[in-house]
Design a protein around this motif. Sequence first.
Motif, mmCIF file in Angstrom:
data_model
loop_
_atom_site.group_PDB
_atom_site.id
_atom_site.type_symbol
_atom_site.label_atom_id
_atom_site.label_comp_id
_atom_site.label_asym_id
_atom_site.label_seq_id
_atom_site.Cartn_x
_atom_site.Cartn_y
_atom_site.Cartn_z
ATOM 1 N N ALA A 101 0.703 -1.140 0.098
ATOM 2 C CA ALA A 101 0.239 0.176 0.069
ATOM 3 C C ALA A 101 1.018 1.379 -0.243
ATOM 4 N N ASP A 102 1.704 1.063 0.997
ATOM 5 C CA ASP A 102 3.353 2.059 0.215
ATOM 6 C C ASP A 102 3.499 2.560 -0.661
ATOM 7 N N PHE A 103 3.313 1.742 -1.901
ATOM 8 C CA PHE A 103 4.593 1.422 -2.427
ATOM 9 C C PHE A 103 6.059 0.503 -2.457
ATOM 10 N N ARG A 104 6.260 0.035 -1.804
ATOM 11 C CA ARG A 104 7.092 -0.682 -2.063
ATOM 12 C C ARG A 104 7.149 -2.453 -2.078
ATOM 13 N N VAL A 105 8.046 -2.645 -3.223
ATOM 14 C CA VAL A 105 8.268 -3.155 -3.988
ATOM 15 C C VAL A 105 8.299 -4.174 -2.790
ATOM 16 N N LEU A 106 7.188 -5.837 -2.891
ATOM 17 C CA LEU A 106 7.625 -6.999 -2.735
ATOM 18 C C LEU A 106 8.422 -7.919 -2.509
ATOM 19 N N ARG A 107 8.939 -8.020 -1.212
ATOM 20 C CA ARG A 107 10.287 -8.861 -1.517
ATOM 21 C C ARG A 107 10.189 -10.511 -0.708
ATOM 22 N N SER A 108 9.144 -10.906 -0.618
ATOM 23 C CA SER A 108 9.056 -12.296 0.171
ATOM 24 C C SER A 108 9.910 -13.633 -1.141
ATOM 25 N N PRO A 109 10.295 -14.388 -0.847
ATOM 26 C CA PRO A 109 11.179 -14.807 -2.105
ATOM 27 C C PRO A 109 9.794 -15.468 -2.521
ATOM 28 N N SER A 110 8.599 -16.233 -2.423
ATOM 29 C CA SER A 110 6.874 -16.045 -3.644
ATOM 30 C C SER A 110 7.038 -15.138 -4.451
ATOM 31 N N ASP A 111 7.058 -13.771 -3.404
ATOM 32 C CA ASP A 111 6.734 -12.485 -4.560
ATOM 33 C C ASP A 111 7.686 -12.309 -5.680
ATOM 34 N N ARG A 112 8.765 -12.562 -5.132
ATOM 35 C CA ARG A 112 10.641 -12.598 -6.008
ATOM 36 C C ARG A 112 10.450 -13.698 -6.735
ATOM 37 N N GLN A 113 9.720 -14.546 -6.706
ATOM 38 C CA GLN A 113 9.592 -15.749 -8.288
ATOM 39 C C GLN A 113 8.914 -15.648 -8.401
ATOM 40 N N ARG A 114 8.118 -15.093 -7.781
ATOM 41 C CA ARG A 114 6.496 -14.509 -9.034
ATOM 42 C C ARG A 114 7.040 -13.617 -10.088
ATOM 43 N N PHE A 115 7.995 -12.848 -9.628
ATOM 44 C CA PHE A 115 8.573 -11.956 -10.653
ATOM 45 C C PHE A 115 9.291 -12.251 -11.859
ATOM 46 N N VAL A 116 10.312 -12.717 -11.052
ATOM 47 C CA VAL A 116 11.026 -14.197 -12.065
ATOM 48 C C VAL A 116 10.229 -14.542 -12.957
ATOM 49 N N ASP A 117 9.345 -15.278 -12.824
ATOM 50 C CA ASP A 117 8.276 -16.106 -13.647
ATOM 51 C C ASP A 117 7.937 -15.021 -14.897
ATOM 52 N N MET A 118 6.950 -14.067 -14.763
ATOM 53 C CA MET A 118 6.935 -13.391 -14.808
ATOM 54 C C MET A 118 7.722 -12.840 -16.266
ATOM 55 N N ALA A 119 8.775 -12.620 -15.842
ATOM 56 C CA ALA A 119 9.876 -11.331 -16.361
ATOM 57 C C ALA A 119 10.487 -12.473 -17.375
ATOM 58 N N ASP A 120 10.371 -14.299 -17.471
ATOM 59 C CA ASP A 120 11.197 -14.450 -18.369
ATOM 60 C C ASP A 120 9.197 -15.177 -19.138
ATOM 61 N N ALA A 121 8.125 -15.471 -18.895
ATOM 62 C CA ALA A 121 7.468 -15.142 -20.167
ATOM 63 C C ALA A 121 7.273 -14.401 -21.165
ATOM 64 N N LEU A 122 6.646 -13.210 -20.117
ATOM 65 C CA LEU A 122 6.769 -12.047 -21.240
ATOM 66 C C LEU A 122 8.229 -11.716 -21.972
ATOM 67 N N ARG A 123 9.288 -12.285 -21.879
ATOM 68 C CA ARG A 123 10.787 -11.758 -22.298
ATOM 69 C C ARG A 123 10.670 -12.198 -24.114
ATOM 70 N N SER A 124 10.784 -11.660 -24.955
ATOM 71 C CA SER A 124 10.975 -11.400 -26.066
ATOM 72 C C SER A 124 12.619 -11.540 -25.972
ATOM 73 N N ASP A 125 12.878 -12.143 -27.661
ATOM 74 C CA ASP A 125 13.811 -12.424 -28.385
ATOM 75 C C ASP A 125 14.368 -11.368 -29.190
ATOM 76 N N ASP A 126 13.453 -10.211 -28.976
ATOM 77 C CA ASP A 126 13.732 -9.307 -30.508
ATOM 78 C C ASP A 126 15.036 -8.877 -30.158
ATOM 79 N N ASN A 127 15.252 -8.162 -28.996
ATOM 80 C CA ASN A 127 16.645 -7.652 -29.570
ATOM 81 C C ASN A 127 16.833 -7.161 -27.871
ATOM 82 N N ALA A 128 16.387 -8.771 -27.264
ATOM 83 C CA ALA A 128 16.406 -8.665 -25.581
ATOM 84 C C ALA A 128 17.324 -10.026 -25.043
ATOM 85 N N LEU A 129 18.548 -10.023 -25.927
ATOM 86 C CA LEU A 129 19.312 -11.227 -25.317
ATOM 87 C C LEU A 129 20.745 -10.387 -24.711
ATOM 88 N N ASP A 130 20.949 -10.619 -23.908
ATOM 89 C CA ASP A 130 21.609 -10.089 -22.647
ATOM 90 C C ASP A 130 22.043 -10.763 -21.668
#
Length: 263
Positions: free
Chosen positions: A220-249
Amino acid sequence: MQKGSAADDRLYGPLRQLLEKQTLPSLAFGMKSCSIKWKQVPQDQYLKGVRSGKNRSAPHPIWTEYQRTGKRVTKLIGYDCGKADLRRSKDLPTGDADFDYVYPLQIIGWTRGDCVSAIAQVLGADLVPIKSACFFCPASKQWELYWLAAHHPELMEAALQLERRALTGKHSRFDEVEFGATWDELVNNADRFPSTTTTVGLGRSFAWNQWARVNNAVDADFRVLRSPSDRQRFVDMADALRSDDNALDQRTKRAVISLALAA
């Protein structure tokens, strides 16, 4: 970093300057001066020197020698042969009054994937760098926001503060009458901003703060959620949404780098 808190003095120049001026990067308003100001100009100043001001410095001996002999300095520009860079580099100049320009990756026909493969093979996958951009770049894709929240929550919070200060501060272009609500009200209660040509956040047509709330990336105070489950969710969403257009790094899935190594 809590909503409305003071910026960390250790944060680097571009962010500190934007916070002081209560504005967003020029790219958020459709301009493209960021790279010129923070990349090109410092390189030119290092080589050619600066006559006055806080960055005053003598010319590099190479520049002095080339000026004396009439030689020209050649700049190697890193546009590759991927679709995005080919589009951006169409009709590029071959030089200006001071420098000649050469585009070696396009000469040898390399794409971003070829660069990743070469770096990984010679130096190792861990030394494949991420792209050269500010962490609050308005050109960031949504997968990059998830990646930032997962790996550098403190930087995501700094970006959210930057956006909030710019859109609610003295230079805000946000028009309460046009939208029928304040920026804060829309960020906190609406799923999206009404269609408009007015820049409403770091994403130009969307606010990172609103994106973070709608996608349950912050409290509610716009602090990023930091629990292991939240971090894993963010990682999974980044992997799911990433394309190979120009983002290979280095942020790319290990499997992708492994494929590049095997190619």
